[in-house]
Design a protein around this motif. Sequence first.
Motif, PDB file in Angstrom:
ATOM      1  N   ASN B 114       0.829  -1.195   0.000  1.00  0.00           N
ATOM      2  CA  ASN B 114       0.000   0.000   0.000  1.00  0.00           C
ATOM      3  C   ASN B 114       0.874   1.261   0.000  1.00  0.00           C
ATOM      4  N   HIS B 115       0.524   2.166  -0.894  1.00  0.00           N
ATOM      5  CA  HIS B 115       1.282   3.413  -1.033  1.00  0.00           C
ATOM      6  C   HIS B 115       1.301   4.227   0.267  1.00  0.00           C
ATOM      7  N   LEU B 116       0.169   4.276   0.950  1.00  0.00           N
ATOM      8  CA  LEU B 116       0.090   5.102   2.164  1.00  0.00           C
ATOM      9  C   LEU B 116       0.910   4.488   3.300  1.00  0.00           C
ATOM     10  N   SER B 118       3.436   2.714   2.908  1.00  0.00           N
ATOM     11  CA  SER B 118       4.836   2.925   2.521  1.00  0.00           C
ATOM     12  C   SER B 118       5.325   4.309   2.947  1.00  0.00           C
ATOM     13  N   HIS B 119       4.439   5.319   2.775  1.00  0.00           N
ATOM     14  CA  HIS B 119       4.797   6.684   3.190  1.00  0.00           C
ATOM     15  C   HIS B 119       5.148   6.723   4.681  1.00  0.00           C
ATOM     16  N   ILE B 120       4.470   5.903   5.465  1.00  0.00           N
ATOM     17  CA  ILE B 120       4.737   5.866   6.915  1.00  0.00           C
ATOM     18  C   ILE B 120       6.040   5.107   7.177  1.00  0.00           C
ATOM     19  N   GLY B 142      -2.123  14.182  -3.373  1.00  0.00           N
ATOM     20  CA  GLY B 142      -3.128  13.136  -3.559  1.00  0.00           C
ATOM     21  C   GLY B 142      -3.812  12.711  -2.276  1.00  0.00           C
ATOM     22  N   HIS B 143      -3.155  12.923  -1.125  1.00  0.00           N
ATOM     23  CA  HIS B 143      -3.769  12.446   0.115  1.00  0.00           C
ATOM     24  C   HIS B 143      -3.605  13.418   1.278  1.00  0.00           C
ATOM     25  N   SER B 144      -4.580  13.364   2.181  1.00  0.00           N
ATOM     26  CA  SER B 144      -4.507  14.061   3.474  1.00  0.00           C
ATOM     27  C   SER B 144      -5.188  13.124   4.445  1.00  0.00           C
ATOM     28  N   THR B 308       8.371  12.819  -0.437  1.00  0.00           N
ATOM     29  CA  THR B 308       7.676  12.745  -1.714  1.00  0.00           C
ATOM     30  C   THR B 308       7.668  11.284  -2.161  1.00  0.00           C
ATOM     31  N   ASP B 309       6.885  10.979  -3.210  1.00  0.00           N
ATOM     32  CA  ASP B 309       6.787   9.595  -3.663  1.00  0.00           C
ATOM     33  C   ASP B 309       8.152   9.086  -4.129  1.00  0.00           C
ATOM     34  N   ASN B 310       8.527   7.891  -3.693  1.00  0.00           N
ATOM     35  CA  ASN B 310       9.818   7.328  -4.072  1.00  0.00           C
ATOM     36  C   ASN B 310       9.772   5.812  -3.913  1.00  0.00           C
TER      37      ASN B 310
HETATM   38 ZN   LIG Z   1       2.178   9.643  -2.098  1.00  0.00          ZN
END
Ligand SMILES: [Zn+2]
Lengths: 213, 366
Positions: B114-116, B118-120, B142-144, B308-310
């Motif tokens: 999951n992208h979210l 992953s951000h964490i 894209g998200h908040s 940022t996305d990576n």
């Molecule tokens: Zn993102």
Amino acid sequence: MDTATPAVTVALHDGEAVVASSSQVDARRHGELLLPAVDRVLSEAGLKLDAVTGIVVGVGPGPYTGLRVGLVTAAAFSSALGVPVHGLCTLDGLAYASGIEEPFAVATDARRKEVYWARYEDFRTRATDASVDRPADVAGELAGLPVVGAGARLYPEAFPDARDPEHQSAAALAGLAAERLAGGGDGFLDPLPMYLRRPDAQVPKNYKVVTPK
Amino acid sequence: MAADEPLVLGIETSCDETGVGIVHGTTLLADAVASSVDTHARFGGVVPEIASRAHLEAMVPTIERALKTAGISARDLDGIAVTAGPGLAGALLVGVSAAKAYAYALGKPLYGVNHLASHICVDQLEHGKLPEPTMALLVSGGHSSLLLSTDITSDVRPMGATIDDAAGEAFDKIARVLDLGFPGGPVIDRLAKEGDPEAIAFPRGLSGSRDPAYDFSFSGLKTAVARWIEAKRAAGEEVPVRDVAASFQEAVVDVLTRKAVRACKDEGVDHLMIGGGVAANSRLRALAEERCERAGIRLRVPRPGLCTDNGAMVAALGSEMVARGRAASDLELSADSSLPVTDPHVPGRSHDHDHVHEVSKENLYS
Ligand SMILES: [Zn+2]
């Protein structure tokens, strides 16, 4: 393999003949179907992917999302295994499968009421570059010619002489590639997508004025 | 390879960045990114088909670059992770297809993640293992979202989210109204430094006592700012761009940090991580620091390049999946543009042998 049309199609060819193949027609699930199909074909042949000495991929033309699945998969296999990727025009696979020895055309569904098409001298020899057009706009140019592929069946008014096959098969694509490789390896394209259309990219309208006049 | 420090390659293509990261446990070995952001700039937003085309072009070269930077062979990997969603469907599909092909060719386990989440999880590369539980505020174009995780591989709970625009989207829209170009975040951050954040009292969305405690709304704020600017223009007055930027930005980060800190207090969580592209915003970092310190909460914000996305964030979560023995995905893994935040990864559906055999007979023709 080829994912440029609704068919998700994979074949294993040993240079002489097709060893195993799989074709499923499902325009919306290319991403899910391709790898399991590769796995089935190899399992049937009792081989692992690292036995493969080259990858052949249909480069389209085709609707974009599905087309990219095959191309990125081919590129990743090539990178992981260190084997070459040979691109072939998807329409050439349909032409080769038809076995037609006289002039004819291939037309596939480009959606938006258009077809991807090319004219052929015979099943091995393409006479024109692939193009995308409305059927009515090319009906005159192709009048009297047999037309292979799903495009012909979708638009019988424009292409009355529809011929088999309707769908792309990787078996035919691999057969054509094996012939070309045996003949010295000419006649391949770079494994890059043939989109034939610019991306739909609309500049968003200027921000809406929110204050009531 | 030590079992708790798996070597994992991660692929991220959910939006306009083609990212490939390689991690060894919580150590970052490579973080290669190819961005198509410049191509989108003139459209004022990400154009999905342009992003997908760019991903296809950049995908394999970016993977090869990451492997080279990390100085490893793909054969050494313990797993391959990929963003399975949420994101742009066509864009995700390029990464998922590439990941499946590499995993299959190399005989490595595949993890659709999951992208979210992953951000964490990316914060592990910066500040070590995530405390459990951790509250996470994810803010980008894209998200908040406000998320609570007790185990990033299996338990991510949504506390709140935006009910209209994402925070980053609001930055982009206000930048467009002010003719500052795309993306809006960095330029507004820069101009705001020279402006007065209290010059204009813009509204704080969903901050009433009866409003949902952890949800966000930025649409009303965006309209209020646009209306204020238009009024100035209509009156023939010059728009004080720096003050507008500062006051708008203050309204956004005030709400974000207030709600995040409140969620931490209510849930008794003493760690807050902030991720996503907007986490690069200097005022958000400063205000979060200030409020967390006052509330006795430890703040963790990865460096901007990891916010940022990576691909590194995907690799970080993939590595955690391997370390915790989570089930791998199967070859049918599909890109899911609306993958729920509660699914940190997409485990394979288990097939029994007979069933697989049957399917294969059905679909073969020769
Ligand atoms: Zn993102």
